[in-house]
Design an enzyme around this catalytic site. Structure first.
Site, PDB file in Angstrom:
ATOM      1  N   GLU A 277       0.853  -1.192   0.000  1.00 57.90           N
ATOM      2  CA  GLU A 277       0.000   0.000   0.000  1.00 57.90           C
ATOM      3  C   GLU A 277       0.883   1.234   0.000  1.00 57.90           C
ATOM      4  OE1 GLU A 277      -3.748  -1.433   2.881  1.00 57.90           O
ATOM      5  OE2 GLU A 277      -2.601   0.379   3.350  1.00 57.90           O
ATOM      6  N   GLU A 330     -13.576   5.151   0.799  1.00 61.69           N
ATOM      7  CA  GLU A 330     -14.357   4.172   1.557  1.00 61.69           C
ATOM      8  C   GLU A 330     -14.991   4.877   2.750  1.00 61.69           C
ATOM      9  OE1 GLU A 330     -12.309   0.088   1.669  1.00 61.69           O
ATOM     10  OE2 GLU A 330     -10.680   1.468   1.151  1.00 61.69           O
ATOM     11  N   LYS A 333     -15.013   3.667   6.739  1.00 65.37           N
ATOM     12  CA  LYS A 333     -13.816   3.537   7.566  1.00 65.37           C
ATOM     13  C   LYS A 333     -13.892   4.516   8.721  1.00 65.37           C
ATOM     14  CE  LYS A 333      -9.891   2.774   5.600  1.00 65.37           C
ATOM     15  NZ  LYS A 333      -8.683   2.937   4.774  1.00 65.37           N
ATOM     16  N   GLU A 339      -8.911   9.316   6.494  1.00 64.45           N
ATOM     17  CA  GLU A 339      -8.997   7.872   6.292  1.00 64.45           C
ATOM     18  C   GLU A 339      -9.982   7.489   5.199  1.00 64.45           C
ATOM     19  OE1 GLU A 339      -7.353   5.219   7.756  1.00 64.45           O
ATOM     20  OE2 GLU A 339      -6.009   6.784   8.454  1.00 64.45           O
TER      21      GLU A 339
END
Length: 364
Positions: A277, A330, A333, A339
């Site tokens: 990542e 997303e 999260k 985030e």
């Protein structure tokens, strides 16, 4: 991370048109994308695979081994990494039959039509060791990895590598890179992991985020890391490691080489690296802008697909398989707003900002 000033570039955000070539060619170090699904507004798996293909993505990393997605990837020119969940590790470590069952269900049911290349056992297992269960999972990680590998080997499958992605919080020291060392409390787990990786010619997978290193420096009022250095802006500044004399032009190389030196201190100086990542947020905390995210990811891609391979100062010329985090924002999260804003694509499939996955069709 999965449950986790600048000159404006003329080509960024002038429109939301893709700057992505549509030929089927895959460069030697094809860039990958992490496909997380912690959102309630994301495109369907079928649409997501179409988008990955349209972007000429050469690799995709899944945070599970979802059958629908693996079926959709069948016959596609995309290498796939699948993941064993953290809560499955201890069971697999204790029972070869469970390892066999996992491989039969999630690998053999799809391979080789689906080009599974990596099985990643767990996710950032050493990042949380605060409970007895956490410690047990950490102790069981390498035995579970061995059992998965044993099953693949028994089936005659040699070209699927097994490993585990670890976060940079495994490091006790990272600066200068030659001082790189793992935290003392995880060294007992790291030695058998490195022995396995070295013996099977697999990769040491690292989740590495220059953004967080830069951001933490800003929060702590430290000025040692500039935004230029964190964004991989080549030529703006350099750092010379006083012990090795190696010259660094960006923070990513510094972070990666700190891991290289940490491994060498444990007797493993030639284990291959992979970036499981990396990326830059486009909204949220300080420095999280679309312009910065576009610049980081485009500079990253340029670095990683360069032929001959650039590698790092300590590992010049080495190919480093790399996955950008992430395909989508997303919204489910937890944590700060940052985030939830790492995605390359909006929920409707349009680009959040312009990024050229293959660098084909560019002059730089």
């Amino acid at each position: 991370m999965e449950n986790k000033k600048f000159p404006k570039m003329a080509f960024v955000l002038l429109s939301f048109l893709y700057l992505l070539p549509f030929s089927g060619a895959v460069v030697p170090n094809a860039i990958g994308i992490s496909y997380g699904r912690l959102g309630d507004n994301l495109p369907s798996p079928a649409r997501s695979i179409e988008l990955l293909q349209s972007m000429n993505v050469g690799r995709v990393k899944l945070y599970d081994a979802d059958h629908e997605i693996l079926n959709l990837l069948s016959g596609k020119n995309i290498d796939v990494a699948i993941t064993v969940a953290n809560d499955e590790i201890s069971g697999i470590a204790a029972n070869q039959h469970l390892a066999d069952q996992w491989v039969y269900e999630h690998v053999l049911a799809h391979y080789p039509k689906t080009r599974i290349r990596f099985v990643l056992v767990g996710h950032e297992v050493f990042s949380s060791l605060s409970t007895d269960q956490d410690m047990q999972i950490a102790r069981d990680l390498v035995p579970a990895i061995r059992r998965i590998k044993n099953t693949l080997k028994a089936q005659g499958i040699r070209n699927i590598k097994v490993g585990t992605p670890l976060a940079m919080d495994m490091m006790g020291m990272t600066f200068p890179p030659s001082n790189g060392s793992f935290k003392p409390e995880i060294r007992e787990f790291m030695v058998p992991l490195l022995k396995f990786i070295n013996g099977t010619k697999s990769y040491f997978f690292v989740d590495v985020y220059p953004y967080f290193a830069w951001f933490e420096g800003q929060v702590m009022n430290q000025t040692g890391i500039s935004l230029d250095f964190a964004l991989l802006r080549s030529g703006n500044e350099t750092y010379t490691d006083p012990q090795t004399g190696l010259v660094y032009t960006n923070l990513l190389d510094q972070m990666l080489d700190s891991v290289v030196y940490a491994m060498a201190k444990l007797g493993y100086d030639d284990v291959m690296l992979a970036i499981s990542e990396t990326g830059w947020p486009h909204e949220g905390e300080s420095g999280a802008t679309r312009e910065n995210a576009a610049e980081y990811n485009n500079n990253l891609i340029r670095k990683m697909v360069t032929v001959p391979n650039a590698g790092t100062p300590a590992r010049p010329g080495e190919v480093i398989p790399t996955y950008i985090f992430s395909l989508y924002d997303e919204d489910q999260k937890y944590g700060p707003a940052t985030e939830r804003h790492w995605g390359l694509l909006n929920p409707d499939g349009s680009p959040v900002y312009l990024v050229n996955i293959t660098r084909k069709g560019t002059s730089d």
